[in-house]
Scaffold this active site. Structure first.
Site, PDB file in Angstrom:
ATOM      1  N   GLU A  24       8.854   1.008  11.391  1.00 63.62           N
ATOM      2  CA  GLU A  24       9.942   1.974  11.119  1.00 63.62           C
ATOM      3  C   GLU A  24       9.307   3.352  11.225  1.00 63.62           C
ATOM      4  O   GLU A  24       8.642   3.799  10.292  1.00 63.62           O
ATOM      5  CB  GLU A  24      10.494   1.753   9.713  1.00 63.62           C
ATOM      6  CG  GLU A  24      11.135   0.402   9.483  1.00 63.62           C
ATOM      7  CD  GLU A  24      12.446   0.238  10.214  1.00 63.62           C
ATOM      8  OE1 GLU A  24      13.016   1.256  10.666  1.00 63.62           O
ATOM      9  OE2 GLU A  24      12.892  -0.902  10.364  1.00 63.62           O
ATOM     10  N   LEU A  25       9.502   4.030  12.341  1.00 60.53           N
ATOM     11  CA  LEU A  25       8.701   5.217  12.621  1.00 60.53           C
ATOM     12  C   LEU A  25       9.537   6.505  12.598  1.00 60.53           C
ATOM     13  O   LEU A  25      10.623   6.538  12.040  1.00 60.53           O
ATOM     14  CB  LEU A  25       7.975   5.018  13.951  1.00 60.53           C
ATOM     15  CG  LEU A  25       7.186   3.692  14.028  1.00 60.53           C
ATOM     16  CD1 LEU A  25       6.542   3.506  15.390  1.00 60.53           C
ATOM     17  CD2 LEU A  25       6.143   3.586  12.926  1.00 60.53           C
ATOM     18  N   LYS A  45       0.869  -1.175   0.000  1.00 57.22           N
ATOM     19  CA  LYS A  45       0.000   0.000   0.000  1.00 57.22           C
ATOM     20  C   LYS A  45       0.908   1.228   0.000  1.00 57.22           C
ATOM     21  O   LYS A  45       1.399   1.651   1.031  1.00 57.22           O
ATOM     22  CB  LYS A  45      -0.868  -0.018   1.262  1.00 57.22           C
ATOM     23  CG  LYS A  45      -2.196   0.658   1.150  1.00 57.22           C
ATOM     24  CD  LYS A  45      -2.182   2.155   0.967  1.00 57.22           C
ATOM     25  CE  LYS A  45      -1.613   2.995   2.049  1.00 57.22           C
ATOM     26  NZ  LYS A  45      -1.418   4.397   1.644  1.00 57.22           N
ATOM     27  N   PRO A  46       1.190   1.795  -1.201  1.00 61.03           N
ATOM     28  CA  PRO A  46       2.055   2.980  -1.229  1.00 61.03           C
ATOM     29  C   PRO A  46       1.303   4.216  -0.727  1.00 61.03           C
ATOM     30  O   PRO A  46       0.073   4.213  -0.664  1.00 61.03           O
ATOM     31  CB  PRO A  46       2.399   3.139  -2.717  1.00 61.03           C
ATOM     32  CG  PRO A  46       1.475   2.285  -3.485  1.00 61.03           C
ATOM     33  CD  PRO A  46       0.725   1.389  -2.539  1.00 61.03           C
ATOM     34  N   ARG A  60      19.660  15.858   2.616  1.00 63.09           N
ATOM     35  CA  ARG A  60      19.250  14.730   1.775  1.00 63.09           C
ATOM     36  C   ARG A  60      17.721  14.703   1.768  1.00 63.09           C
ATOM     37  O   ARG A  60      17.086  14.828   2.808  1.00 63.09           O
ATOM     38  CB  ARG A  60      19.800  13.439   2.370  1.00 63.09           C
ATOM     39  CG  ARG A  60      19.383  12.209   1.612  1.00 63.09           C
ATOM     40  CD  ARG A  60      20.046  10.983   2.221  1.00 63.09           C
ATOM     41  NE  ARG A  60      19.675   9.810   1.459  1.00 63.09           N
ATOM     42  CZ  ARG A  60      19.249   8.674   2.012  1.00 63.09           C
ATOM     43  NH1 ARG A  60      19.162   8.562   3.315  1.00 63.09           N
ATOM     44  NH2 ARG A  60      18.949   7.654   1.254  1.00 63.09           N
ATOM     45  N   GLU A 116       9.680  16.116  15.035  1.00 59.91           N
ATOM     46  CA  GLU A 116      10.377  15.855  13.782  1.00 59.91           C
ATOM     47  C   GLU A 116      10.040  16.996  12.807  1.00 59.91           C
ATOM     48  O   GLU A 116       8.863  17.199  12.501  1.00 59.91           O
ATOM     49  CB  GLU A 116       9.849  14.517  13.260  1.00 59.91           C
ATOM     50  CG  GLU A 116      10.581  13.965  12.093  1.00 59.91           C
ATOM     51  CD  GLU A 116      10.048  12.573  11.723  1.00 59.91           C
ATOM     52  OE1 GLU A 116       8.860  12.294  11.940  1.00 59.91           O
ATOM     53  OE2 GLU A 116      10.836  11.781  11.194  1.00 59.91           O
ATOM     54  N   CYS A 165      13.501  10.344   7.688  1.00 63.30           N
ATOM     55  CA  CYS A 165      13.344  10.004   9.112  1.00 63.30           C
ATOM     56  C   CYS A 165      14.670  10.078   9.851  1.00 63.30           C
ATOM     57  O   CYS A 165      14.695  10.280  11.054  1.00 63.30           O
ATOM     58  CB  CYS A 165      12.753   8.609   9.230  1.00 63.30           C
ATOM     59  SG  CYS A 165      13.653   7.413   8.250  1.00 63.30           S
ATOM     60  N   SER A 197      22.807   5.081   5.631  1.00 62.00           N
ATOM     61  CA  SER A 197      21.941   4.011   5.110  1.00 62.00           C
ATOM     62  C   SER A 197      22.736   3.040   4.239  1.00 62.00           C
ATOM     63  O   SER A 197      23.567   3.459   3.441  1.00 62.00           O
ATOM     64  CB  SER A 197      20.822   4.620   4.266  1.00 62.00           C
ATOM     65  OG  SER A 197      20.053   5.479   5.067  1.00 62.00           O
TER      66      SER A 197
HETATM   67  P1  NAD Z   1       2.092   8.576   7.653  1.00 67.20           P
HETATM   68  O1  NAD Z   1       2.216   7.790   8.905  1.00 67.20           O
HETATM   69  O2  NAD Z   1       1.101   9.644   7.593  1.00 67.20           O
HETATM   70  O3  NAD Z   1       1.760   7.605   6.425  1.00 67.20           O
HETATM   71  C1  NAD Z   1       2.556   6.480   6.109  1.00 67.20           C
HETATM   72  C2  NAD Z   1       1.702   5.500   5.335  1.00 67.20           C
HETATM   73  O4  NAD Z   1       0.645   5.039   6.164  1.00 67.20           O
HETATM   74  C3  NAD Z   1       1.033   6.085   4.090  1.00 67.20           C
HETATM   75  O5  NAD Z   1       0.990   5.079   3.101  1.00 67.20           O
HETATM   76  C4  NAD Z   1      -0.371   6.403   4.580  1.00 67.20           C
HETATM   77  O6  NAD Z   1      -1.322   6.412   3.544  1.00 67.20           O
HETATM   78  C5  NAD Z   1      -0.614   5.246   5.526  1.00 67.20           C
HETATM   79  N1  NAD Z   1      -1.588   5.492   6.588  1.00 67.20           N
HETATM   80  C6  NAD Z   1      -1.924   6.666   7.174  1.00 67.20           C
HETATM   81  N2  NAD Z   1      -2.825   6.452   8.158  1.00 67.20           N
HETATM   82  C7  NAD Z   1      -3.048   5.105   8.201  1.00 67.20           C
HETATM   83  C8  NAD Z   1      -3.845   4.250   9.026  1.00 67.20           C
HETATM   84  N3  NAD Z   1      -4.592   4.735  10.018  1.00 67.20           N
HETATM   85  N4  NAD Z   1      -3.812   2.930   8.770  1.00 67.20           N
HETATM   86  C9  NAD Z   1      -3.042   2.427   7.800  1.00 67.20           C
HETATM   87  N5  NAD Z   1      -2.256   3.174   6.997  1.00 67.20           N
HETATM   88  C10 NAD Z   1      -2.252   4.496   7.211  1.00 67.20           C
HETATM   89  O7  NAD Z   1       3.561   9.077   7.363  1.00 67.20           O
HETATM   90  P2  NAD Z   1       4.057   9.942   6.119  1.00 67.20           P
HETATM   91  O8  NAD Z   1       3.667  11.343   6.367  1.00 67.20           O
HETATM   92  O9  NAD Z   1       3.680   9.309   4.833  1.00 67.20           O
HETATM   93  O10 NAD Z   1       5.646   9.764   6.248  1.00 67.20           O
HETATM   94  C11 NAD Z   1       6.384  10.537   7.108  1.00 67.20           C
HETATM   95  C12 NAD Z   1       6.712   9.783   8.372  1.00 67.20           C
HETATM   96  O11 NAD Z   1       7.356   8.564   8.055  1.00 67.20           O
HETATM   97  C13 NAD Z   1       7.688  10.532   9.237  1.00 67.20           C
HETATM   98  O12 NAD Z   1       7.291  10.486  10.593  1.00 67.20           O
HETATM   99  C14 NAD Z   1       8.990   9.769   9.053  1.00 67.20           C
HETATM  100  O13 NAD Z   1       9.897   9.865  10.090  1.00 67.20           O
HETATM  101  C15 NAD Z   1       8.503   8.400   8.865  1.00 67.20           C
HETATM  102  N6  NAD Z   1       9.509   7.605   8.161  1.00 67.20           N
HETATM  103  C16 NAD Z   1      10.187   6.658   8.882  1.00 67.20           C
HETATM  104  C17 NAD Z   1      11.181   5.906   8.268  1.00 67.20           C
HETATM  105  C18 NAD Z   1      11.916   4.850   9.037  1.00 67.20           C
HETATM  106  O14 NAD Z   1      12.521   3.996   8.426  1.00 67.20           O
HETATM  107  N7  NAD Z   1      11.906   4.871  10.353  1.00 67.20           N
HETATM  108  C19 NAD Z   1      11.472   6.114   6.927  1.00 67.20           C
HETATM  109  C20 NAD Z   1      10.776   7.098   6.218  1.00 67.20           C
HETATM  110  C21 NAD Z   1       9.779   7.833   6.862  1.00 67.20           C
END
Ligand code: NAD
Length: 493
Positions: free
Chosen positions: A267-268, A187-188, A295, A398, A301, A458
């Site tokens: 991975e948050l 699910k992208p 970057r 963040e 994250c 990474s």
């Molecule tokens: P997000 O949590 O809003 O969304 C991530 C994904 O989850 C998206 O595909 C979104 O559509 C989906 N989603 C949203 N709500 C959902 C729910 N209730 N149930 C299921 N899926 C749901 O995050 P974002 O804004 O897309 O990305 C940014 C965040 O991701 C930042 O906090 C960043 O730190 C984190 N991130 C972490 C890593 C890591 O490896 N730790 C890497 C990249 C990004």
């Protein structure tokens, strides 16, 4: 700034698959609905993409469940060959992937090419790991039998990915899941589905050559993630959820996994400290600071969020960082001179703006940047802030944008305390020329990943992941495949 001539990329945009990947490739959503995908640099709509429904998700799960036995029975060597062919094809089409990524996500084209190489590397790595899944055999200590430990695929996997690295965050999940013998439903993020839809096309071509059954790979693009993922997770046929995204959503998914005790990898978010001791090599520090901060325009994250600098060198560091940040060129990512693309959405740009404005209202000083331009596109300039009060929101959250905060310390212990004063624990960076201090920082900084005199950490061969509220589970390295494996102990005479 936002002008861009789409005729250069019209053919590419028109060729993009925009449907779901279910038993057939590129199918419409069950109710025919679509949603728009925007170029964040110009706000132009690039494509309309299938908006998957509950029926589509359940179909994907049904197919995955039906395919799990067949896929687990594929020889590890064949799974490895399939992944290698996917790696080769992504690499061959790297320019297409990079253009699509830049258009939908905004990052400069050069950085997109870097992500394609990085994302592909996970596929190659796990192609190599597929044939090295370990097991063990030993005699029971009491001499009354033997102990065999075997590893089996965990079962159907749901992989939910964010928008910031549209390819790499997905390949880090898809490749180990497939290598381990698990079907995967991806699910992208709704902001950036196109890169993955292109990837789906590559997978479909390779799978066809190898007669891989329908359901081993499915992809659902949707704007209704929250409702649909809870429905899917309420079904015990789903055995694993791997998520990259915000800590808030991660916690929701962990709660939802409780009823069926699905395995989870989370991975948050992060709030990475970048600690610079007074004995650090400032030329190296500045290069690494720019890499760790800028970057992906800071939308990473592991981006350095807080520069925590020894007071003896803070002035010189701030001045030199300000010079480098002032030299950044904002623009469309397909423009060759661009070194900073747009922020992903207006909402995210406004969040960054509010954090900076809040810090300034509390007494912080802006040494460069600090104001979003008013043109179309979601831009925010490279910004440096100093004199920030310790309790400012910008130090606690963040930022996810091109904003560097600089605070100071007088003793190393005080610096480390500041660095660790966060609920997050994803990445941390330490800079010193003293080998003992380096060793101290490597262990005293609380994070799943620590860079010592390195701004880019990474690596597909290393375990990527966090501690504290940055989550759990690891992606990459020898550890990554174990997230998709169930362990079985067999006792025999
Ligand atoms: P997000 O949590 O809003 O969304 C991530 C994904 O989850 C998206 O595909 C979104 O559509 C989906 N989603 C949203 N709500 C959902 C729910 N209730 N149930 C299921 N899926 C749901 O995050 P974002 O804004 O897309 O990305 C940014 C965040 O991701 C930042 O906090 C960043 O730190 C984190 N991130 C972490 C890593 C890591 O490896 N730790 C890497 C990249 C990004």
């Amino acid at each position: 700034m936002a002008d861009f001539d789409y005729s250069q990329v019209k053919d590419l945009i028109d060729s993009l698959p925009t449907g779901l990947w279910l038993d057939e490739a590129n199918v419409a959503a069950s109710d025919g609905a679509t949603f728009p995908v925007q170029d964040p640099a110009t706000e132009e709509v690039l494509a309309q993409v299938a908006d998957g429904t509950s029926a589509d998700w359940m179909r994907a799960l049904e197919l995955a469940d039906a395919a799990k036995g067949d896929w687990a029975a594929f020889a590890p060597r064949e799974r490895s060959v399939i992944l290698t062919e996917i790696f080769n094809e992504v690499t061959r089409r790297k320019e297409d992937f990079a253009r699509v990524m830049t258009l939908e996500m905004g990052k400069p084209y050069r950085e997109s090419l870097g992500e394609v190489a990085y994302g592909a590397e996970y596929i190659r790595w796990f192609a190599e790991e597929a044939v090295r899944i370990p097991g063990r055999y030993s005699q029971a200590p009491a001499g009354n039998g033997t102990i065999t430990v075997s590893h089996t695929p965990v079962g159907p996997v749901l992989a939910i990915t964010p928008w910031n690295f549209p390819l790499a965050m997905a390949t880090r999940k898809i490749a180990p899941a497939l290598a381990a013998g698990c079907p995967v439903i991806v699910k992208p993020a709704a902001e950036t589905p196109l890169t993955m839809l292109l990837f789906g096309q590559v997978i479909a071509e390779v799978f066809e050559r190898h007669d891989v059954p329908a359901g081993v790979f499915s992809m659902i693009t949707t704007t209704k993630s929250a409702d649909l993922s809870s429905e899917l997770m309420a079904d015990a046929r789903l055995r694993k959820v791997t998520f990259t995204g915000s800590t808030g959503v991660g916690k929701i998914l962990v709660r939802q996994s409780a009823d069926n005790l699905q395995r989870t990898s989370m991975e948050l978010g992060g709030n990475a400290p970048f600690l610079i001791n007074d004995d650090a090599d400032l030329d190296l520090v500045l290069d690494c600071a720019m890499a760790a901060k800028m970057r992906n325009g800071g939308e990473a994250c592991i981006a350095a969020n807080r520069f925590i600098v020894h007071e003896a060198i803070a002035e010189e560091f701030t001045q030199r960082l300000t010079e480098k940040m002032s030299a950044v060129t904002m623009g469309h990512g397909l423009d060759e001179s661009t070194t900073l693309g747009p922020i992903i959405t207006a909402k995210q740009r406004d969040t960054i703006s509010a954090l900076v404005d809040g810090a300034v209202a509390a007494g912080a000083t802006v040494t460069t940047g600090g104001t979003a331009p008013e043109d179309s596109g979601f831009f925010y300039p490279a910004t440096v802030l100093t004199n920030i009060p310790d309790d400012a929101e910008i130090l606690r959250t963040e930022i996810f944008g091109p904003v560097a905060t600089v605070t100071t310390f007088s003793t190393l212990e005080e610096g480390v305390d500041k660095a660790n004063d966060t609920e997050f624990g994803l990445a941390a960076y330490g800079f010193t020329e003293n080998v003992h201090t380096a060793d101290y920082l490597a262990h005293a900084l609380e994070a799943g990943m620590v860079g010592i005199n390195r701004g880019a950490i990474s690596d597909a061969a290393a375990p990527f992941g966090g501690i504290k509220e940055s989550g759990f589970g690891r992606e990459g390295g020898a550890e990554g495949i174990m997230e998709y494996i169930s362990m079985r102990y067999i006792a025999k005479p």
